[in-house]
Write an enzyme that holds these catalytic residues in place. Structure first.
Site, mmCIF file in Angstrom:
data_model
loop_
_atom_site.group_PDB
_atom_site.id
_atom_site.type_symbol
_atom_site.label_atom_id
_atom_site.label_comp_id
_atom_site.label_asym_id
_atom_site.label_seq_id
_atom_site.Cartn_x
_atom_site.Cartn_y
_atom_site.Cartn_z
ATOM 1 C CD GLU A 146 74.671 22.964 35.500
ATOM 2 O OE1 GLU A 146 75.157 22.037 36.205
ATOM 3 O OE2 GLU A 146 73.644 23.827 35.979
ATOM 4 C CG HIS A 177 103.146 35.836 40.766
ATOM 5 N ND1 HIS A 177 104.498 36.319 40.465
ATOM 6 C CD2 HIS A 177 102.505 37.041 41.412
ATOM 7 C CE1 HIS A 177 104.654 37.472 40.725
ATOM 8 N NE2 HIS A 177 103.366 37.983 41.144
#
Length: 304
Positions: A146, A177
């Protein structure tokens, strides 16, 4: 009191309260406001004496240091909130007074520009190896994107270079993972790894959990730096008893070139002080990049 989500929640809470209180005059005694707009606070029914003010130039993504941090103070206690402020103040002073060649936010800023503007990197991963910081990347998605995801420079001219990166990340081995396949084998995804040296849960199996986390932290950054060449892969496969045909087939998939950019950021322990310092570190990094890119890191016209 002008943000749609906030005022909708406030009105819902007020409606729920009035089902029991019956009289709107009691709102003044049971609500407090954090706002810059006294008029709207009073129109809502809150006593102005119960209004905690902050400056109208304080943007939401930089506001936790102001009265907006009340929810933090109520959760962790005001003493700990002061420690959070102290950590940020320490980093403020470091940023203000340290020569640029040793200035942590400046180094992070110019590395980000180097990877983004000169090597074409479009993302920045934040990878905390501590579950207490599992929302750190999400917090700085707003802080960074932003602030520096801008279309024009300060004067209003269109930028002709990349500005803010896409910020993303997950904690510890969860990310391993999920997406480490990509950061190991696809170039141009800079990563900031951060971890405490000591865990708050060292009593669990004599610190085994944190030892495993730290081992992964160090191994991942080393692997991203060094990679693994074909010769090493073939040697490992041969030692595992694979045939020549299997080595020839599997080998290319297990090779990765390394030279993937990472920063390793470590603190002794995650505390309000060190967390405050880390948040301020990234805030100053974002500001520094905005200055170099000649953009205003403190507006958000694309949101408005």
């Amino acid at each position: 009191f002008t943000t749609q989500e906030t005022i909708t929640n406030a009105n819902t809470a007020k409606q729920w309260f009035l089902k029991s209180a019956k009289d709107s005059k009691f709102v003044a005694n049971h609500f407090v406001a954090l706002s810059t707009n006294a008029k709207l606070v009073q129109e809502f029914g809150i006593d102005k004496a119960n209004m905690f003010e902050f400056w109208d130039w304080v943007g939401g993504r930089y506001s936790l240091w102001s009265a907006i941090g009340m929810s933090i103070a109520l959760n962790i206690g005001f003493e700990n909130f002061e420690h959070l402020l102290s950590g940020a103040h320490w980093m403020d002073n470091h940023f203000k007074s340290t020569p640029i060649e040793r200035n942590i936010p400046v180094i992070l800023a110019v590395l980000g520009i180097w990877y983004g503007n000169f090597y074409g990197a479009e993302t920045q991963a934040l990878l905390p190896y501590d579950q207490y910081m599992h929302r750190f990347a999400a917090y700085f998605q707003q802080g960074d994107m932003e602030s520096n995801g801008k279309y024009v420079v300060r004067a209003g001219d269109k930028v002709n270079y990349s500005t803010g990166p896409i910020v993303w990340g997950e904690p510890g081995t969860n990310g391993q993972h999920a997406f480490y396949q990509l950061i190991h084998q696809v170039p141009h995804h800079p990563c900031d790894f951060n971890s405490p040296v000591k865990s708050h849960n060292s009593e669990l199996r004599d610190g085994l959990h944190h030892t495993i986390l730290l081992s992964n932290f160090l191994a991942q950054t080393e692997a991203l730096m060094k990679g693994k060449d074909r010769q090493t892969v073939e040697k490992e496969l041969k030692a595992a008893g694979k045939s020549e045909d299997e080595i020839k087939s599997i080998g290319p998939h297990k090779e990765f070139t390394g030279n993937r950019p990472t920063n390793s950021i470590m603190v002794d322990t995650v505390t309000p002080f060190t967390l405050g310092a880390m948040i301020a570190m990234y805030e100053h990094k974002i500001f520094t990049q905005g200055i170099i890119w000649d953009i205003n890191s403190y507006d958000q016209w694309g949101v408005e």
